[in-house]
Design a protein around this motif. Structure first.
Motif, PDB file in Angstrom:
ATOM      1  N   ASN A  80      37.648  40.539  -0.053  1.00  0.00           N
ATOM      2  CA  ASN A  80      37.738  39.163  -0.556  1.00  0.00           C
ATOM      3  C   ASN A  80      38.797  39.067  -1.639  1.00  0.00           C
TER       4      ASN A  80
ATOM      5  N   ASN B 233      41.939  38.441  -0.887  1.00  0.00           N
ATOM      6  CA  ASN B 233      42.994  37.602  -0.307  1.00  0.00           C
ATOM      7  C   ASN B 233      44.276  38.401  -0.047  1.00  0.00           C
TER       8      ASN B 233
ATOM      9  N   GLU C 288      35.520  44.748   4.958  1.00  0.00           N
ATOM     10  CA  GLU C 288      35.705  43.359   4.549  1.00  0.00           C
ATOM     11  C   GLU C 288      36.300  43.328   3.144  1.00  0.00           C
TER      12      GLU C 288
ATOM     13  N   VAL D 222      47.187  38.766  10.015  1.00  0.00           N
ATOM     14  CA  VAL D 222      46.188  38.501  11.051  1.00  0.00           C
ATOM     15  C   VAL D 222      46.832  38.589  12.433  1.00  0.00           C
ATOM     16  N   ASN D 223      46.074  39.161  13.356  1.00  0.00           N
ATOM     17  CA  ASN D 223      46.475  39.305  14.754  1.00  0.00           C
ATOM     18  C   ASN D 223      47.655  40.249  14.960  1.00  0.00           C
TER      19      ASN D 223
ATOM     20  N   ARG E 143      42.252  42.572  14.124  1.00  0.00           N
ATOM     21  CA  ARG E 143      42.442  41.815  12.886  1.00  0.00           C
ATOM     22  C   ARG E 143      42.412  40.328  13.244  1.00  0.00           C
ATOM     23  N   GLU E 144      41.228  39.846  13.506  1.00  0.00           N
ATOM     24  CA  GLU E 144      41.041  38.448  13.892  1.00  0.00           C
ATOM     25  C   GLU E 144      40.925  37.524  12.677  1.00  0.00           C
ATOM     26  N   LYS E 145      40.539  38.088  11.551  1.00  0.00           N
ATOM     27  CA  LYS E 145      40.434  37.321  10.313  1.00  0.00           C
ATOM     28  C   LYS E 145      41.142  38.079   9.196  1.00  0.00           C
ATOM     29  N   LYS E 146      41.648  37.356   8.229  1.00  0.00           N
ATOM     30  CA  LYS E 146      42.392  37.982   7.136  1.00  0.00           C
ATOM     31  C   LYS E 146      41.522  38.960   6.365  1.00  0.00           C
ATOM     32  N   GLU E 147      40.237  38.630   6.223  1.00  0.00           N
ATOM     33  CA  GLU E 147      39.388  39.438   5.367  1.00  0.00           C
ATOM     34  C   GLU E 147      38.712  40.602   6.072  1.00  0.00           C
ATOM     35  N   SER E 148      38.899  40.737   7.377  1.00  0.00           N
ATOM     36  CA  SER E 148      38.151  41.742   8.129  1.00  0.00           C
ATOM     37  C   SER E 148      39.077  42.625   8.973  1.00  0.00           C
TER      38      SER E 148
END
Lengths: 115, 116
Positions: free
Chosen positions: A26, A28, A24, A52-53, A68-73
């Motif tokens: 943060n 950005n 994770e 993402v994606n 990569r479903e979320k930018k941060e994960s």
């Protein structure tokens, strides 16, 4: 306090089991990466994701999968197809700099031991 | 095919002296180079970088030199301090390979030990 977190720090699994490593950030950052380090060797790229994606195979992607479903994960799954999974796994992220170059920021790593 | 090589696995330097870590590369398309410092069981920390349009970049005690014709770069640390004891990785990239994300190719690392 921005940064990259990886959990857990140490992970033990039995041979034949899939295992997912967490990463994770943060910061950005748009781009994220997974590397593997073995003793006496440099870091080798497993997978990377620009947005993402979207994700691409690195040099040693066989036996691994990512999402990569979320930018941060950017979680990494080590599957039973990976022949030698015991290693130190590092996650990193980056964002383009002014000239297009950028350094990658690394997390603290997860040491995976397969018994 | 090792595109980035650090031929010295280890280096021992006395405190206060200069540490020189070397790195060679084979791919002439590389145009951006970085040095990372790594402590055991931790992630690498970015130290300093240089693009191919320069031959020197300095940041405090750390200076990186790039010799494009020889495909060689070096990291100078002066004066060396005990906290500099770590493994140092050089890495290279070509920003044309990927837009947005940047694929880094790492050397094997050099373990630097600073002796008091």
């Amino acid at each position: 306090d921005g940064g990259i977190t990886q959990s857990p720090k140490y992970l033990f699994r039995k041979e034949g089991q899939n295992v997912t490593l967490s990463c994770e950030q943060n910061l950005n950052h748009d781009a994220m990466y997974w590397y593997r380090q073995d003793p006496g060797q440099g870091l080798r790229l497993i997978y990377y994701s620009q947005i993402v994606n979207d994700f691409q195979k690195g040099d040693i992607a066989e036996g691994y999968s990512v999402s990569r479903e979320k930018k941060e994960s950017f979680p990494l799954t080590v599957t039973s197809a990976q022949k030698n999974p015991t290693a130190f796994y590092l996650c990193a992220s980056s964002t383009p700099g002014v000239a297009g170059y950028n350094e990658q920021f690394f997390g603290p790593g997860t040491r995976l031991t397969v018994l | 095919d090792q595109q980035v090589k650090q031929n010295s696995p280890s280096l021992s330097v006395q405190e206060g002296r200069i540490s020189i870590l070397n790195c060679d590369y084979t791919n002439s398309m590389f145009d951006y180079f970085l040095w990372y410092k790594k402590y055991p069981a931790e992630g690498p920390t970015f130290l300093i970088s240089i693009s191919s349009i320069k031959d020197k970049n300095e940041d405090g005690r750390f200076t990186v030199f790039l010799n494009k014709s020889a495909k060689h770069l070096s990291l100078h640390i002066v004066p060396s301090q005990p906290g500099d004891s770590a493994v140092y990785f050089c890495a290279a990239s070509n920003k044309l390979i990927i837009q947005g994300a940047q694929k880094l190719v790492f050397g094997q690392g050099t373990r630097l030990t600073i002796n008091p």
